[in-house]
Design a protein around this motif. Structure first.
Motif, PDB file in Angstrom:
ATOM      1  N   TYR A   1       0.853  -1.180   0.000  1.00  0.00           N
ATOM      2  CA  TYR A   1       0.000   0.000   0.000  1.00  0.00           C
ATOM      3  C   TYR A   1       0.895   1.239   0.000  1.00  0.00           C
ATOM      4  O   TYR A   1       1.907   1.280   0.702  1.00  0.00           O
ATOM      5  CB  TYR A   1      -0.888   0.044   1.247  1.00  0.00           C
ATOM      6  CG  TYR A   1      -1.835  -1.112   1.393  1.00  0.00           C
ATOM      7  CD1 TYR A   1      -3.079  -1.103   0.766  1.00  0.00           C
ATOM      8  CD2 TYR A   1      -1.488  -2.214   2.168  1.00  0.00           C
ATOM      9  CE1 TYR A   1      -3.956  -2.175   0.905  1.00  0.00           C
ATOM     10  CE2 TYR A   1      -2.362  -3.283   2.314  1.00  0.00           C
ATOM     11  CZ  TYR A   1      -3.593  -3.256   1.682  1.00  0.00           C
ATOM     12  OH  TYR A   1      -4.453  -4.316   1.822  1.00  0.00           O
ATOM     13  N   VAL A  49      -2.920  10.897  -5.168  1.00  0.00           N
ATOM     14  CA  VAL A  49      -3.865   9.773  -5.238  1.00  0.00           C
ATOM     15  C   VAL A  49      -4.587   9.798  -6.578  1.00  0.00           C
ATOM     16  O   VAL A  49      -4.753   8.772  -7.245  1.00  0.00           O
ATOM     17  CB  VAL A  49      -4.875   9.834  -4.074  1.00  0.00           C
ATOM     18  CG1 VAL A  49      -5.941   8.751  -4.239  1.00  0.00           C
ATOM     19  CG2 VAL A  49      -4.156   9.656  -2.745  1.00  0.00           C
ATOM     20  N   ASP A  88      -2.053   5.234  -3.194  1.00  0.00           N
ATOM     21  CA  ASP A  88      -3.285   4.449  -3.159  1.00  0.00           C
ATOM     22  C   ASP A  88      -4.315   5.071  -2.235  1.00  0.00           C
ATOM     23  O   ASP A  88      -5.523   5.065  -2.521  1.00  0.00           O
ATOM     24  CB  ASP A  88      -2.969   3.024  -2.703  1.00  0.00           C
ATOM     25  CG  ASP A  88      -1.942   2.369  -3.591  1.00  0.00           C
ATOM     26  OD1 ASP A  88      -2.123   2.417  -4.815  1.00  0.00           O
ATOM     27  OD2 ASP A  88      -0.942   1.842  -3.069  1.00  0.00           O
ATOM     28  N   PHE A  89      -3.861   5.582  -1.090  1.00  0.00           N
ATOM     29  CA  PHE A  89      -4.742   6.218  -0.121  1.00  0.00           C
ATOM     30  C   PHE A  89      -4.035   7.443   0.438  1.00  0.00           C
ATOM     31  O   PHE A  89      -2.804   7.526   0.426  1.00  0.00           O
ATOM     32  CB  PHE A  89      -5.058   5.272   1.050  1.00  0.00           C
ATOM     33  CG  PHE A  89      -5.830   4.051   0.672  1.00  0.00           C
ATOM     34  CD1 PHE A  89      -7.212   4.087   0.552  1.00  0.00           C
ATOM     35  CD2 PHE A  89      -5.166   2.841   0.429  1.00  0.00           C
ATOM     36  CE1 PHE A  89      -7.924   2.953   0.203  1.00  0.00           C
ATOM     37  CE2 PHE A  89      -5.871   1.702   0.080  1.00  0.00           C
ATOM     38  CZ  PHE A  89      -7.267   1.758  -0.032  1.00  0.00           C
ATOM     39  N   LEU A  99     -11.945  11.953  -6.300  1.00  0.00           N
ATOM     40  CA  LEU A  99     -11.677  11.059  -5.180  1.00  0.00           C
ATOM     41  C   LEU A  99     -12.919  10.844  -4.320  1.00  0.00           C
ATOM     42  O   LEU A  99     -13.819  11.683  -4.272  1.00  0.00           O
ATOM     43  CB  LEU A  99     -10.555  11.615  -4.302  1.00  0.00           C
ATOM     44  CG  LEU A  99      -9.210  11.886  -4.970  1.00  0.00           C
ATOM     45  CD1 LEU A  99      -8.166  12.225  -3.914  1.00  0.00           C
ATOM     46  CD2 LEU A  99      -8.763  10.716  -5.811  1.00  0.00           C
ATOM     47  N   TRP A 114      -9.453   7.997  -1.568  1.00  0.00           N
ATOM     48  CA  TRP A 114      -8.950   7.070  -2.581  1.00  0.00           C
ATOM     49  C   TRP A 114      -9.683   7.328  -3.886  1.00  0.00           C
ATOM     50  O   TRP A 114     -10.715   8.002  -3.919  1.00  0.00           O
ATOM     51  CB  TRP A 114      -9.124   5.613  -2.131  1.00  0.00           C
ATOM     52  CG  TRP A 114     -10.554   5.149  -2.028  1.00  0.00           C
ATOM     53  CD1 TRP A 114     -11.313   4.566  -3.002  1.00  0.00           C
ATOM     54  CD2 TRP A 114     -11.403   5.239  -0.864  1.00  0.00           C
ATOM     55  NE1 TRP A 114     -12.573   4.287  -2.525  1.00  0.00           N
ATOM     56  CE2 TRP A 114     -12.651   4.686  -1.222  1.00  0.00           C
ATOM     57  CE3 TRP A 114     -11.215   5.714   0.431  1.00  0.00           C
ATOM     58  CZ2 TRP A 114     -13.717   4.611  -0.331  1.00  0.00           C
ATOM     59  CZ3 TRP A 114     -12.274   5.649   1.315  1.00  0.00           C
ATOM     60  CH2 TRP A 114     -13.500   5.102   0.941  1.00  0.00           C
ATOM     61  N   SER A 138      -9.339   3.010  -8.932  1.00  0.00           N
ATOM     62  CA  SER A 138      -8.068   2.344  -8.646  1.00  0.00           C
ATOM     63  C   SER A 138      -8.320   0.973  -8.042  1.00  0.00           C
ATOM     64  O   SER A 138      -9.398   0.695  -7.499  1.00  0.00           O
ATOM     65  CB  SER A 138      -7.243   3.190  -7.670  1.00  0.00           C
ATOM     66  OG  SER A 138      -7.846   3.172  -6.383  1.00  0.00           O
ATOM     67  N   ALA A 147      -6.953   0.061  -5.444  1.00  0.00           N
ATOM     68  CA  ALA A 147      -7.003   0.295  -4.000  1.00  0.00           C
ATOM     69  C   ALA A 147      -8.434   0.361  -3.497  1.00  0.00           C
ATOM     70  O   ALA A 147      -8.715   0.044  -2.337  1.00  0.00           O
ATOM     71  CB  ALA A 147      -6.277   1.598  -3.658  1.00  0.00           C
ATOM     72  N   ALA A 206     -10.777  -0.399   0.291  1.00  0.00           N
ATOM     73  CA  ALA A 206     -11.052   0.854   0.980  1.00  0.00           C
ATOM     74  C   ALA A 206     -11.827   0.648   2.279  1.00  0.00           C
ATOM     75  O   ALA A 206     -11.535   1.293   3.295  1.00  0.00           O
ATOM     76  CB  ALA A 206     -11.811   1.807   0.055  1.00  0.00           C
TER      77      ALA A 206
END
Length: 323
Positions: A97, A138, A144-145, A163, A275, A279, A281, A285
């Protein structure tokens, strides 16, 4: 020298803020450095881009032309970078991450929980004072975060960043006093009692400075000197008795320093997790948010004064399970 994308971002920042000084703060640059950069950009383009006076900076006709083109070019390049990063496989995996964070009580506990869940996990961190910088990273796929903060109901970045933001918790803002200060052992302190104080704060963006000034105005005074410095120097200055600090209520207790609530709780700080929904990611989340909330709870639980104060101010713990 050729015109570059970073030059267009400088022009846009000055136009959006209406001031070279405010644009420098937004971009994390010193004002003289940004002024020199603007002068170089104007030499490249052959004329002044802004008319500058005491009221701020207003685009010239040439400036308006550059801004119009920049509003096309910058989003297009940003989209290209995002798509290229994802296509190239520059994304999160369950074992890695990339997390950006501003100063706060959450990141350390978050990393510990990720490691406890998977001892082979790799967490790459990127610290910053600037929430907008992290949100842009991001959005472009470089993080990623991000764990950031916001004053009031705002969120970092712009709608174009795309986001998703989720609230981790809401912190009250406390004052930091040397333990020898006459007010250090009070249950709460009224801002008006600190009207003659000098203040030490962490740098950052957003509207917190304006919110603090407004809170002081409601208490009948304008704050004196505001020193912006890193957390170590803030602590040193408060311990020496040269300034009063502002800190989140979850600030870890430090020898020689007392943290005291402000009567009426006029200031708050929302901890946010951000985030990008497209993505990889995003798949993790919900788990990341749960870890962040747990890390905040642990941090809050270390401050017994804060726990007792929360019982009378429940609006500051919407995510907490502290009884």
């Amino acid at each position: 020298m050729n015109l570059e994308l970073r030059h267009l971002r400088v022009v846009c920042a000055i136009a959006e803020t209406g001031s070279v000084t405010k644009a420098a703060s937004l971009l994390g640059l010193a004002q003289p450095a940004l002024t020199a950069q603007l002068q170089r950009i104007e030499r490249i383009l052959g004329g002044p881009l802004f008319e500058r006076d005491r009221r701020g900076a207003t685009p010239t006709a040439l400036g308006e032309l550059v801004l119009a083109r920049a509003k096309v070019v910058l989003p297009a390049m940003k989209g290209l970078q995002e798509d290229a990063a994802r296509l190239a496989g520059n994304h999160v995996t369950p074992n890695q991450y990339r997390i950006g964070a501003v100063s706060g009580p959450i990141l350390g506990g978050l990393i510990a929980r990720l490691a406890a869940e998977n001892d082979s996990v790799q967490v790459l961190t990127h610290p910053s004072h600037w929430a907008d910088q992290l949100s842009e990273m991001v959005s472009s796929g470089r993080l990623d975060f991000c764990v950031v903060g916001a004053c009031g109901d705002t969120v970092p970045g712009t709608p174009a960043d795309g986001l998703i933001w989720r609230e981790i918790a809401v912190d009250a803002i406390f004052v930091m006093l040397p333990e020898t200060h006459p007010l250090a052992h009070r249950w709460e302190v009224d801002l008006a009692e600190l009207a003659e104080a000098q203040w030490a704060v962490l740098p950052g963006d957003g509207c917190f400075g304006d919110c603090f000034a407004a809170a002081c105005a409601r208490s009948g005074f304008s704050p004196r000197t505001m020193y912006e410095m890193d957390v170590g120097n803030v602590i040193d200055l408060v311990q020496a008795g040269h300034a009063v600090g502002l800190c989140k209520a979850t600030f870890r207790r430090t020898h020689g320093i007392a943290t005291v609530p402000i009567a009426g709780a006029p200031l708050r700080w929302r901890h946010l997790l951000g985030w990008h929904p497209r993505s990889q990611a995003a798949e993790f989340a919900d788990a990341m948010l749960a870890h962040a909330v747990a890390a905040y709870e642990e941090s809050a639980a270390r401050n017994q004064h804060y726990i007792e104060w929360l019982k009378l101010n429940p609006q500051f713990k919407p995510q907490l399970s502290i009884a």
